[in-house]
Design an enzyme around this catalytic site. Structure first.
Site, PDB file in Angstrom:
ATOM      1  N   LYS A   1      46.758  28.318  42.435  1.00 29.73           N
ATOM      2  CA  LYS A   1      45.361  28.468  42.835  1.00 29.73           C
ATOM      3  C   LYS A   1      44.610  29.323  41.828  1.00 29.73           C
ATOM      4  O   LYS A   1      43.483  28.999  41.430  1.00 29.73           O
ATOM      5  CB  LYS A   1      45.273  29.116  44.217  1.00 29.73           C
ATOM      6  CG  LYS A   1      43.838  29.413  44.668  1.00 29.73           C
ATOM      7  CD  LYS A   1      43.766  30.522  45.682  1.00 29.73           C
ATOM      8  CE  LYS A   1      44.023  31.880  45.054  1.00 29.73           C
ATOM      9  NZ  LYS A   1      43.834  32.998  46.001  1.00 29.73           N
ATOM     10  N   SER A   2      45.219  30.427  41.406  1.00 26.01           N
ATOM     11  CA  SER A   2      44.546  31.350  40.500  1.00 26.01           C
ATOM     12  C   SER A   2      44.217  30.680  39.172  1.00 26.01           C
ATOM     13  O   SER A   2      43.128  30.865  38.617  1.00 26.01           O
ATOM     14  CB  SER A   2      45.416  32.586  40.263  1.00 26.01           C
ATOM     15  OG  SER A   2      45.659  33.269  41.471  1.00 26.01           O
ATOM     16  N   ARG A  23      40.255  29.527  37.971  1.00 23.34           N
ATOM     17  CA  ARG A  23      39.759  30.055  36.699  1.00 23.34           C
ATOM     18  C   ARG A  23      39.464  28.919  35.723  1.00 23.34           C
ATOM     19  O   ARG A  23      38.455  28.936  35.012  1.00 23.34           O
ATOM     20  CB  ARG A  23      40.784  31.031  36.098  1.00 23.34           C
ATOM     21  CG  ARG A  23      40.801  32.399  36.755  1.00 23.34           C
ATOM     22  CD  ARG A  23      42.049  33.195  36.373  1.00 23.34           C
ATOM     23  NE  ARG A  23      41.996  34.572  36.858  1.00 23.34           N
ATOM     24  CZ  ARG A  23      42.226  34.929  38.128  1.00 23.34           C
ATOM     25  NH1 ARG A  23      42.506  33.999  39.024  1.00 23.34           N
ATOM     26  NH2 ARG A  23      42.170  36.203  38.485  1.00 23.34           N
ATOM     27  N   GLY A  79      38.381  34.499  47.865  1.00 25.92           N
ATOM     28  CA  GLY A  79      37.941  35.591  47.010  1.00 25.92           C
ATOM     29  C   GLY A  79      37.510  35.119  45.641  1.00 25.92           C
ATOM     30  O   GLY A  79      36.539  35.626  45.066  1.00 25.92           O
ATOM     31  N   ARG A 120      34.444  41.197  53.308  1.00 27.41           N
ATOM     32  CA  ARG A 120      35.176  41.444  52.065  1.00 27.41           C
ATOM     33  C   ARG A 120      34.227  41.996  51.000  1.00 27.41           C
ATOM     34  O   ARG A 120      33.092  41.532  50.859  1.00 27.41           O
ATOM     35  CB  ARG A 120      35.866  40.170  51.589  1.00 27.41           C
ATOM     36  CG  ARG A 120      36.852  39.644  52.622  1.00 27.41           C
ATOM     37  CD  ARG A 120      37.625  38.447  52.135  1.00 27.41           C
ATOM     38  NE  ARG A 120      38.549  38.783  51.048  1.00 27.41           N
ATOM     39  CZ  ARG A 120      39.320  37.890  50.431  1.00 27.41           C
ATOM     40  NH1 ARG A 120      39.263  36.613  50.785  1.00 27.41           N
ATOM     41  NH2 ARG A 120      40.145  38.260  49.465  1.00 27.41           N
ATOM     42  N   GLN A 135      39.468  41.182  40.976  1.00 24.81           N
ATOM     43  CA  GLN A 135      38.592  40.024  40.797  1.00 24.81           C
ATOM     44  C   GLN A 135      37.203  40.428  40.331  1.00 24.81           C
ATOM     45  O   GLN A 135      36.500  39.612  39.721  1.00 24.81           O
ATOM     46  CB  GLN A 135      38.503  39.213  42.095  1.00 24.81           C
ATOM     47  CG  GLN A 135      39.783  38.453  42.413  1.00 24.81           C
ATOM     48  CD  GLN A 135      39.709  37.701  43.731  1.00 24.81           C
ATOM     49  OE1 GLN A 135      38.752  37.859  44.490  1.00 24.81           O
ATOM     50  NE2 GLN A 135      40.716  36.890  44.011  1.00 24.81           N
ATOM     51  N   GLU A 170      49.835  40.548  46.445  1.00 25.29           N
ATOM     52  CA  GLU A 170      49.860  39.329  47.263  1.00 25.29           C
ATOM     53  C   GLU A 170      51.272  38.945  47.694  1.00 25.29           C
ATOM     54  O   GLU A 170      51.454  38.143  48.608  1.00 25.29           O
ATOM     55  CB  GLU A 170      49.209  38.175  46.508  1.00 25.29           C
ATOM     56  CG  GLU A 170      49.955  37.738  45.269  1.00 25.29           C
ATOM     57  CD  GLU A 170      49.136  36.759  44.436  1.00 25.29           C
ATOM     58  OE1 GLU A 170      49.714  35.775  43.967  1.00 25.29           O
ATOM     59  OE2 GLU A 170      47.922  36.977  44.252  1.00 25.29           O
TER      60      GLU A 170
END
Length: 438
Positions: free
Chosen positions: A30-31, A35, A104, A132, A180, A326
């Site tokens: 996902k990260s 990106r 996020g 958040r 982030q 995480e």
């Protein structure tokens, strides 16, 4: 930290009848996917993402970029090569409304992008997204020349009034609540008139591997980035203005999402193979090789992937997880089944994640008979004999997978809203039962 009353469906977590022996193909990161989508949207030419993650968070990112005018074509390559997305940049436009869900990466990475749009862009999302923190990004963008309406909340909902460009330049932020904030400014920095210089002024930065991932991916598309690791000032990152290249990127498997499957090998004394585990990566999940080995397993990185084997014993651990927060829910689940106590440190920032993960883990493990105590910056876990019961997820994907790990060793665990795993790991229940041969 509240239980969502709309999600009452209970999933009986499968109990392992013996040692697992499985090969699990984990979907893309996902990260990396999110990106890569941002960088491709800001590039000067089209780019390709191969084997992207298709999950709620990444589909929210793709749809948000489409809303701003970016074209994203989806297709499937020749047999065995998987899905691909072709990203065709375009002039960013408003007015537009972006749904961030509770992602996020979307709520933090896209407001800087929206400053480059021609018009107003409103950001909204799930109720939890309002809680958040976004102040680091909002305040920084204002210093850099942006106009943002958030009614002083420092959180969603908000509106970015894009002017087609942003001056950029130096800015100081406190990113101790989320790395982030730094990544968000760096990703769009090459498109700011003066680039950007981000100076972190707060306490220790969490999740540094994610900032390294951002830097590596920026450099891969032609950006010039100066970092503390490359001889620059401590806690300062500089991005020079310039055009970004369109690239052809194959997305790595999501190593953090490999965690429950590796944990299954540790908990059952079995073996799990994760194909295509990279030999070099900035993903936080790569730390699992070290952490789960310390907890009683062994691993071998081969040309095919990672082979992880449990020994039949699970040991407690004292570990600083500040860079890989995480991973905490899955490690806590394994630690609750260990033969000695564990202390997980450096993760106070998890109180601001999808839910307050420290409070949630403490409550849910203890309600199964565990003995978990919250500390100022983490958890102390004393293993006890556990019993079945309902394990609440609080709409948090990593709580759901942690509950599944406990269910391997504890009969009668029922997970509320296992569907929340679709945030980053689609088809988790099927992957899980497939691993067990059920």
């Amino acid at each position: 930290m509240t239980v969502n009353p709309t999600h009452t469906a209970l999933w009986p977590a499968p109990h392992a009848s013996g040692a697992v022996d499985a090969t699990v193909h984990v979907p893309g990161s996902k990260s990396v996917t999110n990106r890569a989508l941002v960088l491709a949207a800001l590039a000067s030419e089209p780019g390709w993402l191969r084997r992207p993650l298709r999950s709620r968070d990444t589909l929210l990112m793709a749809e948000a970029l489409r809303t701003l005018g970016v074209e994203i074509e989806e297709g499937v390559g020749p047999e065995g090569t998987g899905e691909f997305w072709r990203v065709i940049p375009a002039g960013l436009r408003g007015p537009a409304t972006v749904d961030v869900g509770n992602a996020g990466t979307v709520m933090r990475f896209l407001p800087p992008v929206a400053t480059l749009a021609d018009g107003a862009v409103r950001f909204d999302g799930d109720p939890r997204s309002y809680e958040r923190p976004l102040h680091g990004v909002i305040d920084a963008l204002r210093v850099l020349g942006a106009r943002i309406d958030d009614d002083g909340r420092g959180a969603l909902p908000l509106t970015v009034h894009g002017g087609g460009a942003l001056e950029g330049g130096p800015v100081e932020i406190d990113a101790s609540s989320s790395s982030q904030f730094v990544s968000a400014l760096l990703l769009s920095g090459p498109r700011f008139n003066q680039g950007v210089e981000v100076r972190h002024t707060g306490s220790a930065l969490p999740s540094m591997p994610h900032i390294r991932m951002t830097v590596d991916m920026l450099r891969a598309v032609g950006a010039q980035v100066d970092t503390p690791e490359s001889g620059g000032e401590p806690n300062v990152w500089r991005v020079t203005p310039g055009a970004l290249l369109g690239r052809d990127l194959t997305v790595e498997p999501d190593l953090s999402n490999a965690q429950p499957f590796l944990a299954a090998a540790l908990v059952t004394g079995g073996k799990v193979v994760i194909p295509d585990w990279p030999s070099r990566t900035t993903q936080p999940g790569d730390r699992l090789r070290e952490i789960f080995t310390d907890m009683g397993g062994s691993c071998e990185l081969t040309d095919f992937g990672l082979v992880f084997t449990g020994s039949g014993a699970i040991h407690g651990i004292d570990v600083d997880l500040s860079e890989v927060g995480e991973l905490t829910p899955g490690i806590a689940a394994v630690a609750a089944l260990a033969d000695s106590p564990s202390t997980l440190r450096g993760v106070a920032h998890l109180r601001l994640h999808e839910t307050d993960r420290l409070a949630a883990l403490t409550k849910e493990i203890n309600e199964l008979g565990g003995d978990v105590t919250e500390t100022a910056d983490g958890l102390h876990i004393r293993p006890r004999r556990l019993h079945g019961g309902v394990f609440h997820t609080y709409d948090d994907h990593r709580m759901a997978t942690a509950g599944a790990v406990l269910g391997l060793a504890v009969e009668g665990v029922q997970i509320e809203n296992v569907a929340t795993t679709a945030k980053t790991l689609p088809d988790f229940p099927d992957l899980w039962t497939g691993m067990l041969g059920a």
